[in-house]
Design an enzyme around this catalytic site. Structure first.
Site, PDB file in Angstrom:
ATOM      1  N   GLY A  87       0.790  -1.225   0.000  1.00 56.12           N
ATOM      2  CA  GLY A  87       0.000   0.000   0.000  1.00 56.12           C
ATOM      3  C   GLY A  87       0.825   1.280   0.000  1.00 56.12           C
ATOM      4  O   GLY A  87       0.315   2.335   0.381  1.00 56.12           O
ATOM      5  N   SER A  88       2.078   1.208  -0.469  1.00 54.41           N
ATOM      6  CA  SER A  88       2.866   2.451  -0.441  1.00 54.41           C
ATOM      7  C   SER A  88       2.290   3.488  -1.400  1.00 54.41           C
ATOM      8  O   SER A  88       2.315   4.684  -1.111  1.00 54.41           O
ATOM      9  CB  SER A  88       4.346   2.177  -0.737  1.00 54.41           C
ATOM     10  OG  SER A  88       4.552   1.913  -2.097  1.00 54.41           O
ATOM     11  N   ASN A  89       1.757   3.032  -2.524  1.00 49.31           N
ATOM     12  CA  ASN A  89       1.146   4.002  -3.448  1.00 49.31           C
ATOM     13  C   ASN A  89      -0.102   4.629  -2.824  1.00 49.31           C
ATOM     14  O   ASN A  89      -0.310   5.834  -2.925  1.00 49.31           O
ATOM     15  CB  ASN A  89       0.827   3.345  -4.797  1.00 49.31           C
ATOM     16  CG  ASN A  89       2.056   3.236  -5.683  1.00 49.31           C
ATOM     17  OD1 ASN A  89       2.522   4.215  -6.251  1.00 49.31           O
ATOM     18  ND2 ASN A  89       2.625   2.039  -5.765  1.00 49.31           N
ATOM     19  N   MET A  96      -3.204  -7.444  -7.049  1.00 48.96           N
ATOM     20  CA  MET A  96      -2.667  -8.638  -7.699  1.00 48.96           C
ATOM     21  C   MET A  96      -3.782  -9.631  -8.025  1.00 48.96           C
ATOM     22  O   MET A  96      -3.764 -10.786  -7.572  1.00 48.96           O
ATOM     23  CB  MET A  96      -1.607  -9.299  -6.800  1.00 48.96           C
ATOM     24  CG  MET A  96      -0.433  -8.397  -6.474  1.00 48.96           C
ATOM     25  SD  MET A  96       0.411  -7.782  -7.936  1.00 48.96           S
ATOM     26  CE  MET A  96       1.322  -9.244  -8.395  1.00 48.96           C
ATOM     27  N   ARG A  97      -4.757  -9.155  -8.771  1.00 50.99           N
ATOM     28  CA  ARG A  97      -5.856 -10.028  -9.142  1.00 50.99           C
ATOM     29  C   ARG A  97      -6.341  -9.585 -10.518  1.00 50.99           C
ATOM     30  O   ARG A  97      -6.521  -8.381 -10.753  1.00 50.99           O
ATOM     31  CB  ARG A  97      -6.971  -9.852  -8.103  1.00 50.99           C
ATOM     32  CG  ARG A  97      -7.967 -10.958  -8.048  1.00 50.99           C
ATOM     33  CD  ARG A  97      -8.973 -10.717  -6.935  1.00 50.99           C
ATOM     34  NE  ARG A  97     -10.260 -11.238  -7.343  1.00 50.99           N
ATOM     35  CZ  ARG A  97     -10.610 -12.519  -7.245  1.00 50.99           C
ATOM     36  NH1 ARG A  97      -9.792 -13.395  -6.723  1.00 50.99           N
ATOM     37  NH2 ARG A  97     -11.793 -12.925  -7.673  1.00 50.99           N
ATOM     38  N   ASN A 131      -3.693   1.722 -13.788  1.00 57.65           N
ATOM     39  CA  ASN A 131      -2.807   0.808 -13.067  1.00 57.65           C
ATOM     40  C   ASN A 131      -1.387   1.363 -13.118  1.00 57.65           C
ATOM     41  O   ASN A 131      -1.034   2.103 -14.034  1.00 57.65           O
ATOM     42  CB  ASN A 131      -2.829  -0.569 -13.740  1.00 57.65           C
ATOM     43  CG  ASN A 131      -1.951  -1.576 -13.019  1.00 57.65           C
ATOM     44  OD1 ASN A 131      -1.957  -1.652 -11.775  1.00 57.65           O
ATOM     45  ND2 ASN A 131      -1.175  -2.346 -13.754  1.00 57.65           N
ATOM     46  N   HIS A 150       2.585  -0.005 -13.107  1.00 60.99           N
ATOM     47  CA  HIS A 150       3.330  -1.246 -13.359  1.00 60.99           C
ATOM     48  C   HIS A 150       4.826  -0.957 -13.259  1.00 60.99           C
ATOM     49  O   HIS A 150       5.297   0.042 -13.803  1.00 60.99           O
ATOM     50  CB  HIS A 150       2.975  -1.765 -14.765  1.00 60.99           C
ATOM     51  CG  HIS A 150       3.627  -3.066 -15.089  1.00 60.99           C
ATOM     52  ND1 HIS A 150       3.148  -4.275 -14.631  1.00 60.99           N
ATOM     53  CD2 HIS A 150       4.742  -3.351 -15.806  1.00 60.99           C
ATOM     54  CE1 HIS A 150       3.939  -5.246 -15.059  1.00 60.99           C
ATOM     55  NE2 HIS A 150       4.910  -4.709 -15.776  1.00 60.99           N
TER      56      HIS A 150
HETATM   57  C1  GRF Z   1       4.120  -1.491  -7.321  1.00 58.56           C
HETATM   58  O1  GRF Z   1       5.454  -1.771  -7.591  1.00 58.56           O
HETATM   59  C2  GRF Z   1       3.310  -1.439  -8.581  1.00 58.56           C
HETATM   60  O2  GRF Z   1       4.051  -1.054  -9.691  1.00 58.56           O
HETATM   61  C3  GRF Z   1       2.857  -2.861  -8.741  1.00 58.56           C
HETATM   62  O3  GRF Z   1       2.641  -3.321  -7.434  1.00 58.56           O
HETATM   63  C4  GRF Z   1       3.437  -2.588  -6.523  1.00 58.56           C
HETATM   64  C5  GRF Z   1       2.528  -2.044  -5.472  1.00 58.56           C
HETATM   65  O4  GRF Z   1       3.245  -1.406  -4.460  1.00 58.56           O
HETATM   66  N1  GRF Z   1       1.687  -2.933  -9.571  1.00 58.56           N
HETATM   67  P1  GRF Z   1       2.500  -0.817  -3.191  1.00 58.56           P
HETATM   68  O5  GRF Z   1       1.624  -1.902  -2.610  1.00 58.56           O
HETATM   69  O6  GRF Z   1       1.725   0.383  -3.616  1.00 58.56           O
HETATM   70  O7  GRF Z   1       3.619  -0.473  -2.253  1.00 58.56           O
END
Ligand code: GRF
Length: 191
Positions: free
Chosen positions: A14-16, A93-94, A110, A112
């Site tokens: 969940g860092s994003n 991741m689904r 998304n 990536h």
């Molecule tokens: C990221 O590296 C993104 O590119 C990929 O999954 C990861 C998610 O990171 N799709 P986070 O859970 O937001 O830290």
């Protein structure tokens, strides 16, 4: 007032999500995170969302649904009834069903961890290391039925260093993810 409500779907760290919520708190992101949906009970994103006071935070257990379609219909109902205008996948991741994707045309984005179209799929960082590329990065794109293939909205590059392992490279990529995801969300919402 303009509707800037977004739904974030996440499975992991969940860092994003964290960065999006932080940017909103600092007045640097136009979004309002209205819904967070996780498909994993232990996703850190759940606590991050609760801690930030997101009003609709759900762990949706795939085992409670007959199939992918039924699961995605339940997610779509939550997102629609909360009135979200954008769905942000942040480490979700689904695989999404075709009907979910068609229900939200050009409304799902998304991020990536590669410079698409290179290294599509679940382990882009590992594949980049294996291939020995000297530059990698991240891509924000619209989600379509074809995996990691929708229209590219933004990209950022990072060097791949000789002694990089998976974590070192992923971390370098993530610092860029955290910048370009906010930029794209802002540009979509501000149109
Ligand atoms: C990221 O590296 C993104 O590119 C990929 O999954 C990861 C998610 O990171 N799709 P986070 O859970 O937001 O830290």
């Amino acid at each position: 007032m303009k509707n800037n409500k977004i739904a974030v779907m996440a499975s992991g760290n969940g860092s994003n999500l964290k960065v999006i919520l932080k940017a909103i708190a600092k007045g640097e992101c136009a979004a309002q995170v209205e819904v967070v949906i996780c498909n994993k009970a232990d996703a850190k994103a759940l606590n991050i969302a609760k801690g930030a006071g997101v009003s609709h935070v759900y762990f949706m257990n795939p085992k409670d649904y007959e199939d992918r379609e039924a699961y995605d219909i339940a997610c779509a109902e939550i997102i629609q009834s909360a009135g979200c205008v954008l769905i942000v996948l942040a480490g979700y991741m689904r695989i999404l069903s075709a009907s979910f994707i068609h229900a939200f045309p050009k409304k799902i984005i998304n991020i990536h961890p590669s410079l698409l179209p290179a290294f599509k799929g679940a382990d882009a960082v590992g594949e980049a290391l294996k291939a020995g590329v000297k530059v990698s990065g991240c891509t924000v794109h619209y989600v379509t039925e074809a995996l990691d293939s929708g229209q590219i909205l933004a990209q950022a590059c990072v060097p791949v260093l000789a002694d990089d392992d998976w974590h070192a490279l992923h971390q370098r990529i993530q610092t860029q993810e955290h910048i370009i995801y906010i930029e794209v969300i802002n540009s979509i919402l501000n149109n």
